[in-house]
Scaffold this motif. Structure first.
Motif, PDB file in Angstrom:
ATOM      1  N   PHE A  64      39.139  -1.388  41.175  1.00 39.95           N
ATOM      2  CA  PHE A  64      39.204  -2.446  40.165  1.00 39.95           C
ATOM      3  C   PHE A  64      39.279  -3.843  40.780  1.00 39.95           C
ATOM      4  O   PHE A  64      39.691  -4.786  40.118  1.00 39.95           O
ATOM      5  N   GLU A  65      38.894  -3.968  42.052  1.00 40.60           N
ATOM      6  CA  GLU A  65      38.845  -5.275  42.710  1.00 40.60           C
ATOM      7  C   GLU A  65      37.404  -5.736  42.919  1.00 40.60           C
ATOM      8  O   GLU A  65      37.125  -6.595  43.738  1.00 40.60           O
ATOM      9  N   ASN A  66      36.481  -5.148  42.172  1.00 37.47           N
ATOM     10  CA  ASN A  66      35.071  -5.538  42.163  1.00 37.47           C
ATOM     11  C   ASN A  66      34.339  -5.162  43.447  1.00 37.47           C
ATOM     12  O   ASN A  66      33.453  -5.884  43.912  1.00 37.47           O
ATOM     13  N   PHE A  67      34.668  -4.012  44.004  1.00 35.64           N
ATOM     14  CA  PHE A  67      33.973  -3.499  45.181  1.00 35.64           C
ATOM     15  C   PHE A  67      33.073  -2.303  44.860  1.00 35.64           C
ATOM     16  O   PHE A  67      32.019  -2.137  45.468  1.00 35.64           O
ATOM     17  N   ARG A  68      33.492  -1.451  43.952  1.00 30.21           N
ATOM     18  CA  ARG A  68      32.851  -0.158  43.796  1.00 30.21           C
ATOM     19  C   ARG A  68      31.365  -0.277  43.443  1.00 30.21           C
ATOM     20  O   ARG A  68      30.532   0.454  43.997  1.00 30.21           O
ATOM     21  N   ALA A  69      30.995  -1.159  42.535  1.00 36.60           N
ATOM     22  CA  ALA A  69      29.586  -1.277  42.141  1.00 36.60           C
ATOM     23  C   ALA A  69      28.721  -1.685  43.321  1.00 36.60           C
ATOM     24  O   ALA A  69      27.567  -1.244  43.444  1.00 36.60           O
ATOM     25  N   ILE A  77      36.966   8.089  54.634  1.00 35.29           N
ATOM     26  CA  ILE A  77      36.974   6.625  54.575  1.00 35.29           C
ATOM     27  C   ILE A  77      36.500   6.145  53.208  1.00 35.29           C
ATOM     28  O   ILE A  77      37.098   5.241  52.606  1.00 35.29           O
ATOM     29  N   ARG A  78      35.446   6.749  52.705  1.00 30.14           N
ATOM     30  CA  ARG A  78      34.950   6.343  51.393  1.00 30.14           C
ATOM     31  C   ARG A  78      35.945   6.682  50.292  1.00 30.14           C
ATOM     32  O   ARG A  78      36.109   5.912  49.340  1.00 30.14           O
ATOM     33  N   ASP A  79      36.608   7.824  50.411  1.00 30.41           N
ATOM     34  CA  ASP A  79      37.635   8.186  49.429  1.00 30.41           C
ATOM     35  C   ASP A  79      38.770   7.174  49.438  1.00 30.41           C
ATOM     36  O   ASP A  79      39.275   6.769  48.380  1.00 30.41           O
ATOM     37  N   GLU A  80      39.184   6.762  50.631  1.00 33.00           N
ATOM     38  CA  GLU A  80      40.287   5.810  50.743  1.00 33.00           C
ATOM     39  C   GLU A  80      39.884   4.444  50.213  1.00 33.00           C
ATOM     40  O   GLU A  80      40.661   3.773  49.516  1.00 33.00           O
ATOM     41  N   ARG A  81      38.686   4.026  50.522  1.00 32.46           N
ATOM     42  CA  ARG A  81      38.212   2.725  50.056  1.00 32.46           C
ATOM     43  C   ARG A  81      38.148   2.692  48.534  1.00 32.46           C
ATOM     44  O   ARG A  81      38.516   1.692  47.906  1.00 32.46           O
ATOM     45  N   ARG A  82      37.698   3.783  47.952  1.00 37.40           N
ATOM     46  CA  ARG A  82      37.572   3.850  46.501  1.00 37.40           C
ATOM     47  C   ARG A  82      38.908   3.629  45.816  1.00 37.40           C
ATOM     48  O   ARG A  82      38.994   2.940  44.790  1.00 37.40           O
ATOM     49  N   VAL A  83      39.963   4.197  46.374  1.00 40.68           N
ATOM     50  CA  VAL A  83      41.285   4.091  45.767  1.00 40.68           C
ATOM     51  C   VAL A  83      41.951   2.766  46.111  1.00 40.68           C
ATOM     52  O   VAL A  83      42.474   2.067  45.235  1.00 40.68           O
ATOM     53  N   GLU A  94      22.708   6.491  42.242  1.00 40.93           N
ATOM     54  CA  GLU A  94      21.993   7.388  41.336  1.00 40.93           C
ATOM     55  C   GLU A  94      22.849   8.597  40.976  1.00 40.93           C
ATOM     56  O   GLU A  94      22.774   9.109  39.850  1.00 40.93           O
ATOM     57  N   GLN A  95      23.675   9.042  41.917  1.00 39.07           N
ATOM     58  CA  GLN A  95      24.550  10.180  41.663  1.00 39.07           C
ATOM     59  C   GLN A  95      25.869   9.767  41.013  1.00 39.07           C
ATOM     60  O   GLN A  95      26.376  10.461  40.125  1.00 39.07           O
ATOM     61  N   THR A  96      26.437   8.638  41.432  1.00 39.17           N
ATOM     62  CA  THR A  96      27.754   8.230  40.941  1.00 39.17           C
ATOM     63  C   THR A  96      27.664   7.442  39.637  1.00 39.17           C
ATOM     64  O   THR A  96      28.256   7.811  38.622  1.00 39.17           O
ATOM     65  N   ASP A  97      26.888   6.369  39.649  1.00 41.28           N
ATOM     66  CA  ASP A  97      26.821   5.484  38.488  1.00 41.28           C
ATOM     67  C   ASP A  97      25.844   5.983  37.438  1.00 41.28           C
ATOM     68  O   ASP A  97      25.888   5.544  36.284  1.00 41.28           O
ATOM     69  N   GLY A  98      24.965   6.907  37.835  1.00 45.56           N
ATOM     70  CA  GLY A  98      24.041   7.489  36.880  1.00 45.56           C
ATOM     71  C   GLY A  98      24.563   8.758  36.231  1.00 45.56           C
ATOM     72  O   GLY A  98      23.917   9.314  35.340  1.00 45.56           O
ATOM     73  N   ALA A  99      25.736   9.222  36.668  1.00 48.08           N
ATOM     74  CA  ALA A  99      26.327  10.431  36.084  1.00 48.08           C
ATOM     75  C   ALA A  99      26.992  10.101  34.751  1.00 48.08           C
ATOM     76  O   ALA A  99      27.377   8.948  34.503  1.00 48.08           O
ATOM     77  N   PRO A 100      27.151  11.080  33.882  1.00 41.77           N
ATOM     78  CA  PRO A 100      27.862  10.826  32.617  1.00 41.77           C
ATOM     79  C   PRO A 100      29.272  10.314  32.879  1.00 41.77           C
ATOM     80  O   PRO A 100      29.988  10.840  33.746  1.00 41.77           O
ATOM     81  N   LEU A 101      29.667   9.302  32.144  1.00 38.98           N
ATOM     82  CA  LEU A 101      31.028   8.790  32.260  1.00 38.98           C
ATOM     83  C   LEU A 101      31.969   9.736  31.527  1.00 38.98           C
ATOM     84  O   LEU A 101      31.740  10.078  30.370  1.00 38.98           O
ATOM     85  N   LEU A 122      32.336  -6.260  37.478  1.00 41.00           N
ATOM     86  CA  LEU A 122      31.327  -5.205  37.367  1.00 41.00           C
ATOM     87  C   LEU A 122      31.924  -3.814  37.242  1.00 41.00           C
ATOM     88  O   LEU A 122      31.218  -2.818  37.407  1.00 41.00           O
ATOM     89  N   MET A 123      33.207  -3.731  36.932  1.00 34.56           N
ATOM     90  CA  MET A 123      33.833  -2.413  36.780  1.00 34.56           C
ATOM     91  C   MET A 123      33.082  -1.547  35.782  1.00 34.56           C
ATOM     92  O   MET A 123      32.952  -0.330  35.970  1.00 34.56           O
ATOM     93  N   GLY A 124      32.567  -2.133  34.724  1.00 38.29           N
ATOM     94  CA  GLY A 124      31.949  -1.369  33.647  1.00 38.29           C
ATOM     95  C   GLY A 124      30.559  -0.859  33.936  1.00 38.29           C
ATOM     96  O   GLY A 124      30.003  -0.106  33.128  1.00 38.29           O
ATOM     97  N   ILE A 125      29.951  -1.232  35.089  1.00 38.62           N
ATOM     98  CA  ILE A 125      28.602  -0.738  35.384  1.00 38.62           C
ATOM     99  C   ILE A 125      28.603   0.295  36.503  1.00 38.62           C
ATOM    100  O   ILE A 125      27.537   0.665  37.001  1.00 38.62           O
ATOM    101  N   CYS A 126      29.775   0.744  36.911  1.00 35.64           N
ATOM    102  CA  CYS A 126      29.851   1.776  37.938  1.00 35.64           C
ATOM    103  C   CYS A 126      30.763   2.890  37.447  1.00 35.64           C
ATOM    104  O   CYS A 126      31.219   2.871  36.304  1.00 35.64           O
ATOM    105  N   ASP A 127      31.047   3.844  38.295  1.00 36.89           N
ATOM    106  CA  ASP A 127      31.827   5.004  37.861  1.00 36.89           C
ATOM    107  C   ASP A 127      33.329   4.758  37.834  1.00 36.89           C
ATOM    108  O   ASP A 127      34.106   5.697  37.687  1.00 36.89           O
TER     109      ASP A 127
END
Length: 601
Positions: A526-531, A516-522, A541-548, A65-70
């Motif tokens: 690409f391990e299928n968590f972010r989405a 914590i969220r910043d660390e988790r993101r990094v 709505e703010q992250t995945d709905g923003a322009p890529l 699901l990498m392609g459906i999130c930021d």
């Protein structure tokens, strides 16, 4: 969901066949009586239940699901992600829909549990039967977790097979509430643990990939973290989410104790793994190397950090392999998995600071005049002096490809318009001006289509550290709790070669939450968590709905052409409130009229 006592397809391979363990391919048809007639056939049926665990690195519209999130973008026109990102999907689209497969897994597990005792093969001891039943019971709970994470409250099926002669009215089963669903999953996982029938962890390689106690504890941690998160804990927007009879499916009252349950579950697993994170000491060295450690934690099979994995990853598979889809064109890759500029910006600097923090040293002007630890002279300054995880994960314009063939020069990746991996050369190009190299082995020769044999890590200790830190910070209200939570973030940062969190990151729940969220993101990029994370945090709505965002891939004639290095909108995306949950397939709503559709669909 009708459980039929008729023919079933099962893979005729043993649980001890590590290389094919999660990739069952039916090659025989057995009657149900045949399945319980011998140990090998029952064993094969149990193996087939594992086949519904999704391969999270499998590309081409499977479960990545990498392609459906930021995090990024898939370039291919046929990718479902592209349609979802512009809001072009509905209850019949079927994009990444796993409703039917997960229920098939649930049904198969129940059939096994209810029938394995019929097998009187003298080679099948009572202890083995009991162990197999607990594996199936855990798998059933895990499939419910996957359903709940994707669809919210679901239908908890009767554990006994439904009579094949049941009337249509008897098959109309309403959804359980979200709390009932989570309680069911957690209680089932607890029962498996309390049975004492599964090992702490499997020792023999031939058994790895099977459900053990650590895996069960890991999924319990995930389930309770989901239940405690903002999407499900005090979300007033779901006040109208009800069954046809008026039963509320979501409790909209915030409950801080849910965070405590999540923290306790994560800590229990942490205490079972005292060796800690994987730190790799290269040959000839007496100290661990952060770059090699963060790279190889996903590559070295069965290392100490792994909790659960698929025994074999389809590394070089041309049809759906992760490595081939990410790799550059000049090594026979599909060259189309583009990292977003948002994700590039999320990585820390080598000094541990975010790029927008005072003293970070970050610059977007010009090119480096000297080589760095991981970069060449002439590298665009945006990519200079970043943390080791950046270089173990990202291929930027001018980076060297990670596979180095003996006797041949290193190949430089050119992502500008006319470059060897640029947009002008092929429809296979990165839309953002970046490619992924995380979870790609430097020993995979994709030109010869020979990937290295390795597992696909699906759960590791760093995730549990992050789960614990998040839950403890949200539950605890004192500095001691924040310090304890920060300790586990610091362990992750230490392995990544970064200093501990600054004191100002720990002064409040809010500041530590951001850290914590910043660390988790990094760490889990690409391990299928972010989405899933942006949804449970209720920020999609703010992250995945923003322009890529990305670089200007329509420009550039050389590595130093500044026209390429311009922040550019690559795709204007849509994320509606309804998108926090997948729609239940319309065919299921028609079949089971008691099952209400998700809000907004």
């Amino acid at each position: 969901m009708r459980i039929r006592n008729i023919c079933i397809a099962v893979g005729m391979f043993s649980l001890t066949s590590c290389s094919k363990y999660l990739d069952k391919q039916p090659d025989d048809m057995l009657t149900m009586n045949d399945v319980w007639a011998s140990r090998p056939q029952s064993q094969a049926y149990l193996s087939s239940i594992y086949s519904f665990i999704p391969d999270e690195a499998k590309m081409q519209n499977n479960y990545n699901l990498m392609g459906i999130c930021d995090e990024g973008d898939f370039i291919w026109d046929a990718a479902w992600a592209g349609q979802m990102n512009i809001g072009n999907w509905n209850v019949s689209s079927g994009y990444y829909d796993k409703w039917k497969p997960f229920y098939q897994g649930i049904r198969s597990a129940s059939v096994f549990i209810n029938n394995i005792d019929k097998n009187d093969d003298p080679t099948l001891s009572a202890d083995i039967r009991d162990s197999w039943k607990q594996e199936a019971r855990a798998l059933r709970a895990i499939y419910y977790f996957y359903l709940i994470r994707q669809y919210g409250p679901v239908v908890i099926l009767p554990e006994q097979s439904i009579d094949v002669n049941a009337t249509n009215e008897e098959l109309q089963i309403p959804r359980n509430s979200f709390d009932e669903c989570i309680s069911y999953v957690v209680n089932e996982l607890d029962a498996v643990l309390q049975s004492g029938k599964l090992p702490e962890t499997f020792v023999n390689d031939k058994d790895k990939g099977r459900i053990d106690q650590r895996t069960v504890m890991g999924f319990k941690s995930r389930a309770l973290l989901l239940a405690a998160s903002p999407l499900w804990n005090g979300n007033s927007e779901y006040s109208g989410f009800r069954n046809a009879d008026g039963k509320a499916l979501v409790n909209t009252t915030y409950d801080a104790n849910k965070w405590k349950l999540a923290a306790d579950a994560a800590k229990a697993l942490i205490d079972r793994m005292p060796l800690g994170l994987y730190k790799k000491v290269p040959a000839g060295s007496n100290a661990f190397d952060p770059f090699v450690s963060v790279r190889d934690v996903l590559l070295d099979r069965w290392n100490q950090e792994v909790i659960y994995c698929r025994p074999q990853m389809a590394s070089s598979n041309a049809a759906d392999g992760w490595e081939r889809h990410c790799a550059p064109r000049f090594v026979n890759g599909w060259n189309g998995v583009g990292i977003s500029q948002q994700m590039i910006d999320a990585y820390f600097m080598a000094n541990g600071k975010k790029i927008n923090e005072a003293g970070s040293g970050y610059s977007e002007n010009g090119f480096s005049t000297t080589a760095g630890k991981y970069t060449k002279a002439g590298t665009f300054n945006m990519y200079a002096d970043r943390e080791p995880r950046f270089y173990a994960s990202v291929i930027y314009n001018g980076a060297d490809w990670i596979y180095k063939e003996d006797g041949k020069p290193v190949q430089t990746v050119q992502l500008y318009f006319t470059g060897n991996c640029g947009k002008q050369g092929s429809h296979d190009h990165s839309a953002t001006g970046y490619l992924v190299c995380k979870n790609i082995s430097p020993n995979s020769n994709l030109i010869e289509w020979t990937g290295t044999l390795r597992s696909l890590v699906m759960m590791r200790l760093a995730e549990i550290y992050l789960n614990y830190a998040e839950a403890l910070n949200e539950y605890g209200s004192d500095q001691a709790s924040r310090d304890e939570a920060a300790h586990y973030i610091d362990l992750i940062r230490e392995r990544a070669g970064l200093p501990a969190l600054d004191a100002d990151k720990k002064v409040s729940r809010e500041t530590l939450r951001t850290a914590i969220r910043d660390e988790r993101r990094v760490e889990l990029a690409f391990e299928n968590f972010r989405a899933w994370d942006t949804r449970r945090w209720k920020i999609a709505e703010q992250t995945d709905g923003a322009p890529l965002m990305g670089m200007n891939t329509d420009a550039g004639k050389s590595l130093t052409d500044l026209a390429f290095y311009q922040r550019t909108i690559k795709e204007r995306r849509v994320f509606k409130k309804s998108y926090y949950l997948w729609p239940i397939p319309q065919s299921e709503i028609v079949r089971n009229r008691a099952c209400m559709q998700n809000p907004g669909w």
